[in-house]
Motif scaffolding. Structure first.
Motif, short mmCIF file in Angstrom:
data_model
loop_
_atom_site.label_atom_id
_atom_site.label_comp_id
_atom_site.label_asym_id
_atom_site.label_seq_id
_atom_site.Cartn_x
_atom_site.Cartn_y
_atom_site.Cartn_z
N ALA A 128 0.83 -1.21 0.00
CA ALA A 128 0.00 0.00 0.00
C ALA A 128 0.86 1.25 0.00
O ALA A 128 1.95 1.28 0.56
CB ALA A 128 -0.92 0.01 1.22
N THR A 129 0.35 2.29 -0.65
CA THR A 129 1.01 3.58 -0.63
C THR A 129 -0.03 4.64 -0.29
O THR A 129 -1.22 4.45 -0.54
CB THR A 129 1.61 3.94 -2.00
OG1 THR A 129 0.54 4.00 -2.95
CG2 THR A 129 2.61 2.90 -2.45
N GLU A 172 -0.48 7.37 -1.76
CA GLU A 172 -1.06 7.85 -3.00
C GLU A 172 -2.21 6.94 -3.44
O GLU A 172 -3.29 7.41 -3.82
CB GLU A 172 0.00 7.94 -4.08
CG GLU A 172 -0.51 8.65 -5.31
CD GLU A 172 0.53 8.69 -6.42
OE1 GLU A 172 1.65 8.20 -6.20
OE2 GLU A 172 0.20 9.21 -7.49
N GLY A 173 -1.99 5.63 -3.36
CA GLY A 173 -3.03 4.69 -3.76
C GLY A 173 -4.27 4.83 -2.89
O GLY A 173 -5.41 4.83 -3.39
N VAL A 174 -4.06 4.95 -1.58
CA VAL A 174 -5.18 5.09 -0.67
C VAL A 174 -5.94 6.38 -0.95
O VAL A 174 -7.18 6.41 -0.99
CB VAL A 174 -4.67 5.05 0.80
CG1 VAL A 174 -5.77 5.42 1.76
CG2 VAL A 174 -4.13 3.66 1.12
N ASP A 184 -6.00 8.05 -3.79
CA ASP A 184 -6.70 7.89 -5.08
C ASP A 184 -8.10 7.33 -4.84
O ASP A 184 -9.09 7.81 -5.39
CB ASP A 184 -5.94 6.92 -5.98
CG ASP A 184 -4.71 7.54 -6.61
OD1 ASP A 184 -4.59 8.78 -6.57
OD2 ASP A 184 -3.86 6.79 -7.13
N ASP A 185 -8.15 6.29 -4.02
CA ASP A 185 -9.43 5.63 -3.77
C ASP A 185 -10.38 6.53 -3.00
O ASP A 185 -11.57 6.58 -3.26
CB ASP A 185 -9.19 4.36 -2.96
CG ASP A 185 -9.18 3.15 -3.87
OD1 ASP A 185 -10.04 3.09 -4.76
OD2 ASP A 185 -8.32 2.28 -3.68
N ASP A 227 4.72 12.45 1.59
CA ASP A 227 3.79 11.93 0.60
C ASP A 227 2.52 12.78 0.51
O ASP A 227 1.88 12.85 -0.54
CB ASP A 227 3.42 10.48 0.92
CG ASP A 227 4.59 9.53 0.70
OD1 ASP A 227 5.53 9.95 0.01
OD2 ASP A 227 4.56 8.41 1.22
#
Lengths: 418, 349
Positions: free
Chosen positions: A105-106, A108-110, A112-113, A132
Motif C-alpha cells: 500500500a502507498t 497515494e493509492g489510498v 486515489d481511492d 507523501d
C-alpha cells in the motif's frame, strides 16, 4: 481408488463453482434492505465515483491500528466524533498504513481511492506521511489535505490545499512535569523519550520547565537541585534488538534514585514498572502519555495523564470544508483552560490520577489556573540551551516558532539532544 | 484418462477458486455486498493506469523471490530466509546509491543491482553453509538471518545512514535521481525491472528444465542421500542453489528501494519473501505458474486496499484471502504429492 479421488475432486470443483456462481444473486437481494455499507446505497455506478450522500465525505489515514489505545486510536475517535456531530458526514478510514503491515500500500493509492469515493477532505495522521501528503495535495488541488503534526503550511512549502494541525501538548506536558515535581521525594525525575526530533525535544523540555517551575515556586526548593534525566529509547515503542528496552530503562531509572517516571513513548512500560515497584513497597510514581485511559494500568501510582483529543479540531475542520470556508492554516490547538477534560472543547487534555496527593493537587490547580490566565508561562526566559547558549532572553516569552523548532534540550536537563 | 492432463493443468487454480468462495462466504457473513466487494477488488488492482502500474510494481520483487525459490525448493531446501536476502539486497543497492555520489545512471544502476545480488547471495550462502557445515536447518538460520537483516536495516537508518536533519527512524534520505530505476508515468513501476525479471524467469526455467544442473538439483531434492551416492555433490549444489536464490531475492530488494521507494526504509520488504514462499507453493512448484500466481497475489493485495476503503471491512481481508489460499493449497497439495508418488512408482506414465 483413483476414480474415487477424481469423483471427489470433481465434486469439489462443482461445489466451488456453484458457490462462486450462485451466491452473489441472493446477496444482491439481501444486501439492499440492511444497509450493507453506508456508501453504496444508491445504484452503484460502474465507475469508481460513487456519489456521496452527505455534505462531506472525508478520509482519515492512520499509521497504526485504530484500537492501539494510543496515538492512532485518538485519531480514530476524533474522526468518529465528526461522524457523530456533523450530519451526513461520511467517514472513510484506513488504518495500518505503514510498510511493515502493508508493503503493497502507498499513501497515494489510498488517497486515489478516497478521492474516487468522493472525499473532499483527507487527514493524514502521522509525520510519516508528511512528504507523501505534499505529493497527493499537488495531485488533487481540489481536495483539502491535513497532515497532522507537520509544518509544511508553516514553512510555506505546502500547496494551498494542504494544512497542518497539531495539539498543543506542550502545555499538558508542563502540567505533567509540575505534577512530577510536586510529588518527587528524591528530586529526580526520569523522562522516557522515544526518538529525537523537534517534537520530542520540545515536549521533554516543556515537561522540564513545568517541573522546574513547580519545584521552585510551590515546594520552595532550589530548581538547580532538581534532576531531570531524559533517556531516548530510539523509537515510539520497543523494538527488541533495535531500541533500548523501555522496561530496562525504567528499571534503571528507579535503581538510580529516580522516583517519578514520565513517559513520552507510545507504550506503557513506564507505568508498568512503576506499578510493580510500588507493589513491592517502593515509593515511586509515573505519568503515562497519549491515551485518556492510560492510568488504568496502575492507578495508585499514576499522577495523571496528558492526552490528545482530536474531535473538536476535526469537527471544526470538517464543517469549514463542508461550508467551503476552509483556508489554509497551520493550527497548533490548545486546551480549554476552563475544563481540561471537556472533550467537546479541549484539543489536549490533562486528567489527574489517583496517585496525586491532595496537597499536590492543590498546588497543581494553582499552576493550571496560572497557565490558564496567562500569569504563568513556563517558556519565559531566561532559558538556556543544553550547551549553555542563551535561547530566550530574560523576561521574554518564547515564540511558537522558538518552541516548535527547539534545537536542543535545555540547560539543567540530562540526556542527549541529538 | 483424458481428464488427468486437464486437471493437472488447472490444479493450481483450485485453491484460488475455493478461497474466493470462502471469502464470498465471509463477505456475506459481514453483510457486505459481494458484487461490490469483488468489483472493488478488481478496480483496486486494474481500475486505472496508476492501479495497474502499482500492481505491476509490487509484482516484480515478489516474482523475483518466487523464481529464486523455485531453485531452492527443487533442491529440497526450505529457504525461508528469502525475506532476509531481499532485505540485504536492498541494503546492498542502498550502499552503492548512497556512497557513489555524482555518477551517471549507467554506472550507478548496474553497480547497485550487482551489489544487491551479491549481498542477497552472501546472506543465502550463510544459511547454506550453516546447513551443510553446521547442520543448522535452513529454516532456523533463515529466520535468524532475516531478523538480523531487519536489525541491520534499523541500525543503518538510525545510525550511519540517517538523514542529515536527524533520524526519524523512517529511512535514509532519498537517493540521487540517477540512482533510481527509470519509472513509467511517475509511478513506482520500472520497465527495466520487468525485463530483468523476465530474463531471470527464462534462465531459471531453462536451468531447471534443460540442464544437467537442474537434474542434479532435482535429484538432490528427491533424495539427497542417493544423489550423493550417485555423485552429486550435495553441498556444492545446495550452496549454489541458495546463492542463486539469494541473488534473485537481492535483485528484488534493489527494485524495492530503487523504484518502489526512493530510499532505504525501516520496513523495506514487509514480508514479500514470505509471500513468495506462498506463491511457489500455490504454483504447485511449477515454473509456468509462478509469475501468474505472483501477479495474482499482487493484484489481490492491491485490490484489497480498495476493498477495505469501499466496504470499511477489516483491513486484513486481503491477508485472510491469501492466508486461506495457502491453507487450501496445503490441503490440495496432497494430490500433487500423490501424483508424484504414483509417478515414481510407475515411471512410464
Amino acid at each position: 481408488m483413483r476414480n474415487k479421488l477424481f469423483l471427489f475432486l470433481g465434486l469439489l470443483v462443482i461445489a466451488s463453482m456453484i458457490l462462486a456462481a450462485c451466491a452473489p444473486p441472493p446477496a444482491d437481494d439481501t444486501g439492499a434492505p440492511p444497509p450493507a455499507d453506508d456508501t453504496g446505497a444508491p445504484a452503484p455506478s460502474d465507475d469508481a465515483g460513487e456519489p456521496a450522500p452527505g455534505p462531506l465525505t472525508f478520509g482519515v489515514v492512520l499509521v497504526g491500528p485504530q484500537n492501539d489505545r494510543g496515538w492512532s486510536q485518538a485519531h480514530a475517535e476524533g474522526a468518529q466524533y465528526v461522524v457523530d456531530n456533523l450530519e451526513g458526514a461520511n467517514l472513510i478510514l484506513f488504518e495500518l498504513l505503514n510498510p511493515a503491515d502493508k508493503p503493497e500500500a502507498t499513501l497515494e493509492g489510498v488517497v486515489d481511492d478516497m478521492v474516487a469515493q468522493g472525499a473532499t477532505l483527507i487527514l493524514t495522521t502521522s509525520d510519516e506521511f508528511e512528504e507523501d501528503t505534499m505529493g497527493v495535495a499537488e495531485k488533487y488541488p481540489d481536495v483539502t489535505f491535513i497532515n497532522i503534526s507537520g509544518d509544511d503550511a508553516l514553512t510555506g512549502e505546502a500547496p494551498d490545499n494542504l494544512g497542518n494541525i497539531m495539539g498543543r501538548m506542550e502545555d499538558m506536558k508542563a502540567i505533567a512535569g509540575c505534577a512530577a515535581a510536586l510529588t518527587t521525594q528524591t528530586g529526580q525525575i526520569g523522562y522516557l523519550g522515544p526518538l529525537i526530533n523537534f517534537e520530542t525535544r520540545r515536549l521533554a523540555a516543556s515537561a522540564y520547565l513545568g517541573a522546574r517551575y513547580c519545584y521552585e515556586n510551590y515546594r520552595g526548593l532550589d530548581p538547580a537541585d532538581l534532576q531531570f534525566t531524559v533517556t531516548w529509547i530510539g523509537f515510539w515503542f520497543n523494538i527488541p534488538g533495535v531500541t533500548l528496552d523501555p522496561t530496562e530503562v525504567a528499571t534503571n531509572f528507579f535503581d538510580s534514585g529516580i522516583d517519578v517516571i514520565m513517559s513520552g513513548i507510545d507504550t506503557t512500560e513506564g507505568i508498568d514498572v512503576a506499578g510493580q515497584r510500588a507493589a513491592a513497597g517502593d515509593a515511586v510514581w509515573s505519568v503515562p502519555y497519549d491515551f485518556e485511559g492510560a492510568c488504568e494500568t496502575a492507578p495508585d501510582i499514576c499522577l495523571g495523564v496528558p492526552y490528545f483529543n482530536w474531535g473538536p479540531s476535526y469537527l471544526a475542520l470538517a464543517q469549514s470544508v463542508a461550508d467551503g470556508t476552509w483556508t489554509q492554516s497551520w493550527d497548533w490547538n490548545g486546551a480549554n483552560w476552563a475544563n481540561l477534560t471537556d472533550n467537546d472543547t479541549t484539543h489536549v487534555g490533562w486528567i489527574s490520577g489517583p496517585g496525586l496527593s491532595a496537597e499536590a493537587q492543590a498546588s497543581l490547580d494553582l499552576f493550571i489556573a496560572g497557565m490558564a490566565s496567562g500569569g504563568i508561562n513556563v517558556w519565559t526566559g531566561p532559558i538556556n540551551l543544553q550547551d549553555g547558549s542563551a535561547y530566550i532572553a530574560a523576561g521574554q516569552a518564547a515564540t511558537d516558532e522558538q518552541i516548535w523548532y527547539l534545537p536542543q534540550l535545555l540547560e539543567g536537563m540530562t540526556g542527549p539532544s541529538e | 484418462m483424458k481428464v488427468v492432463p486437464l486437471l493437472k493443468r488447472i490444479w493450481p487454480l483450485m485453491p484460488v477458486l475455493a478461497s474466493l468462495a470462502f471469502i464470498l462466504a465471509l463477505l456475506l457473513i459481514f453483510g457486505a455486498d459481494p458484487a461490490t466487494a469483488f468489483q472493488a477488488l478488481w478496480q483496486g488492482a486494474f481500475g486505472s493506469r496508476d492501479r495497474l502500474l502499482g500492481t505491476l510494481a509490487f509484482w516484480i520483487p515478489l516474482a523475483l523471490c518466487a523464481i529464486g525459490l523455485m531453485l531452492t525448493f527443487t533442491a529440497g531446501l526450505w529457504n525461508i530466509g528469502v525475506e532476509g536476502q531481499l532485505i540485504l539486497g536492498s541494503i546492498g543497492a542502498s550502499w552503492v546509491a548512497l556512497n557513489l555520489k555524482g555518477q551517471p545512471a549507467w554506472v550507478l544502476i548496474p553497480l547497485e543491482l550487482l551489489a544487491a545480488m551479491a549481498a542477497g547471495a552472501l546472506w543465502a550462502a550463510l544459511s547454506a553453509l550453516l546447513k551443510t557445515r553446521g547442520k543448522v536447518h535452513e529454516i532456523f538460520s533463515g529466520l535468524a538471518l532475516t531478523n538480523l537483516a531487519i536489525i541491520l536495516t534499523n541500525y543503518l537508518i538510525s545510525g550511519p545512514w540517517q538523514p542529515p536533519e536527524g533520524g526519524s527512524f523512517r529511512g535514509t534520505q532519498p537517493f540521487q535521481e540517477a540512482a533510481l530505476l527509470p519509472r513509467l508515468f511517475d509511478s513506482r513501476f520500472s520497465p527495466l525491472s520487468l525485463v530483468l525479471m523476465s530474463i531471470a524467469l527464462v534462465i531459471v526455467a531453462v536451468l531447471l528444465g534443460n540442464t544437467t544442473w537442474g537434474l542434479k538439483l532435482k535429484a538432490l531434492g528427491r533424495n539427497s542421500r542417493s544423489a550423493f551416492l550417485l555423485g552429486v555433490s550435495s553441498e556444492r549444489e545446495a550452496v549454489i542453489a541458495m546463492m542463486a536464490c539469494g541473488a534473485l531475492a537481492g535483485l528484488g530488494g534493489a527494485v524495492r528501494v530503487l523504484s518502489w521507494f526512493d530510499s532505504l526504509r525501516q520496513s523495506i520488504s514487509g514480508g514479500i519473501g514470505f509471500l513468495a514462499l506462498l506463491v511457489v507453493m500455490l504454483s504447485a512448484y511449477r515454473m509456468f505458474w509462478v509469475p501468474f500466481v505472483a501477479f495474482f497475489f499482487s493484484a489481490v493485495l492491491q485490490g484489497s486496499i480498495t476493498l477495505q476503503l469501499r466496504t470499511q471491512l477489516h483491513s486484513s481481508l486481503g491477508g485472510i484471502l491469501t492466508g486461506v489460499l495457502v491453507l487450501l493449497t496445503l490441503l490440495f497439495g496432497d494430490y500433487n504429492h500423490l501424483r508424484r508418488l504414483r509417478k515414481e512408482s510407475r515411471p512410464d506414465e
